[in-house]
Every structure is written in C-alpha cells, then in structure tokens.
Scaffold this active site. Structure first.
Site, PDB file in Angstrom:
ATOM      1  N   ASP A  56       0.956  -1.191   0.201  1.00  0.00           N
ATOM      2  CA  ASP A  56      -0.421  -0.096  -0.090  1.00  0.00           C
ATOM      3  C   ASP A  56       0.910   1.515  -0.464  1.00  0.00           C
ATOM      4  OD1 ASP A  56      -1.641   1.899   0.905  1.00  0.00           O
ATOM      5  OD2 ASP A  56      -2.817   0.960   2.575  1.00  0.00           O
ATOM      6  N   ASP A  73      -5.924   7.201  -5.471  1.00  0.00           N
ATOM      7  CA  ASP A  73      -5.796   9.162  -4.675  1.00  0.00           C
ATOM      8  C   ASP A  73      -6.684   8.831  -3.708  1.00  0.00           C
ATOM      9  OD1 ASP A  73      -5.903  11.342  -5.752  1.00  0.00           O
ATOM     10  OD2 ASP A  73      -7.629  11.482  -7.121  1.00  0.00           O
TER      11      ASP A  73
HETATM   12  P1  ADP Z   1      -5.352   5.253 -12.858  1.00  0.00           P
HETATM   13  O1  ADP Z   1      -6.887   6.343 -13.105  1.00  0.00           O
HETATM   14  O2  ADP Z   1      -4.617   6.561 -12.814  1.00  0.00           O
HETATM   15  O3  ADP Z   1      -5.433   4.332 -13.551  1.00  0.00           O
HETATM   16  P2  ADP Z   1      -6.265   3.937 -10.138  1.00  0.00           P
HETATM   17  O4  ADP Z   1      -6.236   4.365  -8.843  1.00  0.00           O
HETATM   18  O5  ADP Z   1      -7.209   3.591 -10.593  1.00  0.00           O
HETATM   19  O6  ADP Z   1      -5.549   5.610 -11.401  1.00  0.00           O
HETATM   20  O7  ADP Z   1      -5.023   2.786 -10.033  1.00  0.00           O
HETATM   21  C1  ADP Z   1      -3.376   2.975 -10.238  1.00  0.00           C
HETATM   22  C2  ADP Z   1      -3.039   1.855  -9.979  1.00  0.00           C
HETATM   23  O8  ADP Z   1      -2.750   1.520  -7.724  1.00  0.00           O
HETATM   24  C3  ADP Z   1      -3.680   0.532  -9.775  1.00  0.00           C
HETATM   25  O9  ADP Z   1      -2.430  -0.580  -9.520  1.00  0.00           O
HETATM   26  C4  ADP Z   1      -4.208   0.453  -8.651  1.00  0.00           C
HETATM   27  O10 ADP Z   1      -4.480  -0.800  -8.483  1.00  0.00           O
HETATM   28  C5  ADP Z   1      -3.435   0.319  -7.207  1.00  0.00           C
HETATM   29  N1  ADP Z   1      -3.832   1.120  -6.321  1.00  0.00           N
HETATM   30  C6  ADP Z   1      -4.690   1.444  -6.165  1.00  0.00           C
HETATM   31  N2  ADP Z   1      -4.967   1.994  -4.310  1.00  0.00           N
HETATM   32  C7  ADP Z   1      -3.572   1.394  -3.952  1.00  0.00           C
HETATM   33  C8  ADP Z   1      -2.961   1.908  -2.819  1.00  0.00           C
HETATM   34  N3  ADP Z   1      -2.828   2.151  -1.539  1.00  0.00           N
HETATM   35  N4  ADP Z   1      -1.092   1.939  -3.084  1.00  0.00           N
HETATM   36  C9  ADP Z   1      -0.507   1.368  -4.212  1.00  0.00           C
HETATM   37  N5  ADP Z   1      -1.654   1.208  -5.175  1.00  0.00           N
HETATM   38  C10 ADP Z   1      -2.480   1.641  -5.121  1.00  0.00           C
END
Ligand code: ADP
Length: 168
Positions: A10, A34
């Site tokens: 995370d 985000d």
């Molecule tokens: P985007 O809109 O740029 O695609 P997302 O947040 O939907 O952004 O996804 C980007 C990546 O971040 C995906 O691989 C998702 O699984 C990952 N992700 C989501 N939550 C977390 C977190 N807490 N820590 C790390 N990666 C995360």
C-alpha cells in the site's frame, strides 16, 4: 546509480520523502490510489490541492504529506488509455519524468510510485510498467538527489510484471 526496487503493498504507508499520486486533472481527489492517499493524509491535503488549481495530464505538482509517513505527495495525472494511438505512451512517460524532476528540485532522496494509469484509466500493465521502468532508469542516469525509487504494486500480478522487467 540509485536503487530501483519493486514491492507489493500500500503506497500510503511508505516512509519515503515522496509518494506519487495517480491523480486526476482536478487534483480534488478520486478513487483508487488517489482516494487512499487523501484518506491517509487527512483533509489538509485537499485544502492544499484546492490552492493549486488542477494539473494537466502528464504534468506533476508537489504538496506536503500531512498525516502520511511520506513527507510529500507528488500528484501526477496519467493518460486515460484509449487504444494507444492518442499519445498515451508519451504522456505516461512525462508523468515519470516530471515527478522525478520535482523530487530532484526539492532535493528529495526517496520516492515511491504506484502503477500510474493502470487502474481506472485502463493502461495495459505490461506496457505501462515498461515505460515506468525505462523512464525512471533513464532519469536516474542524470545527476539527481534521488537515491531510491520504489515501485509499489497493489497486486501480486503487477509485482511479477515489474520484477521481470527490473531483472531483465
Ligand atoms: P489511474 O486512474 O491512474 O488508473 P488508479 O488509482 O485507478 O489510478 O490505479 C492505479 C494503480 O494503483 C492500480 O494498479 C491500482 O491497483 C493501484 N492502487 C490502488 N490503491 C493503491 C494503494 N493504496 N497503494 C498502491 N497502489 C494502489
């Protein structure tokens, strides 16, 4: 040469100088990573983001990290995948270049990236990871304060992709 590593985890718990947020152009929060970053940082992050006034795709903006373990958040906006013919690769590359540049301007030494654009924005993971690693490797070939870049993969499958590319 700086250290490059990939871990599963995370990004909101990473104790680094900056974590990168895969934000949207409003910088006013969203889902996925985000939302997790804003929840971890607390409402002060949204307050600071409101003063920035948005961020175009491919660019990056830096804020404090507030309640996060990371001192700063670098917000960058990845491209929405729409088949690969709309400049997505160049825009994704700009996210990594501009994030690293902001980190260097602030003299930051460690930075953690999520897999930008590969969640809600639909960028194919293998192609995105290739761009992430190649662009970061290239950026670290120039003089910079950055000593550690950590790719934080949310899933084991994503980590496998990153590890294969890093080892290759
Ligand atoms: P985007 O809109 O740029 O695609 P997302 O947040 O939907 O952004 O996804 C980007 C990546 O971040 C995906 O691989 C998702 O699984 C990952 N992700 C989501 N939550 C977390 C977190 N807490 N820590 C790390 N990666 C995360």
């Amino acid at each position: 040469m700086a250290r490059l590593e990939a871990v599963q985890g995370d990004i909101t718990t990473q104790a680094v100088d900056a974590i990168v947020n895969a934000a949207n152009t409003t910088l006013l929060g969203g889902g996925g990573v985000d939302g997790a970053i804003h929840r971890g940082a607390g409402p002060e992050l949204l307050e600071e983001c409101r003063t920035i006034g948005g961020c175009p795709t491919g660019e990056a903006r830096i804020t404090q990290g507030y309640r996060l373990a990371a001192k700063h958040v670098i917000h960058t906006v990845g491209p929405v995948w729409s088949g690969g013919q709309r400049g997505e690769a160049a825009l994704l590359r700009r996210c990594y270049v501009n994030s690293l540049q902001l980190a260097a301007e602030r003299g930051l030494r460690s930075i953690a990236f999520p897999s930008i654009s590969t969640g809600a924005y639909g960028y194919p993971i293998a192609r995105a990871a290739e761009i992430a690693i190649a662009t970061v490797r290239d950026g670290l070939g120039k003089p910079t304060s950055v000593e550690l870049v950590r790719f934080v993969c949310f899933s084991a499958a994503d980590l496998t992709v990153y590890r294969r590319l890093l080892d290759g």
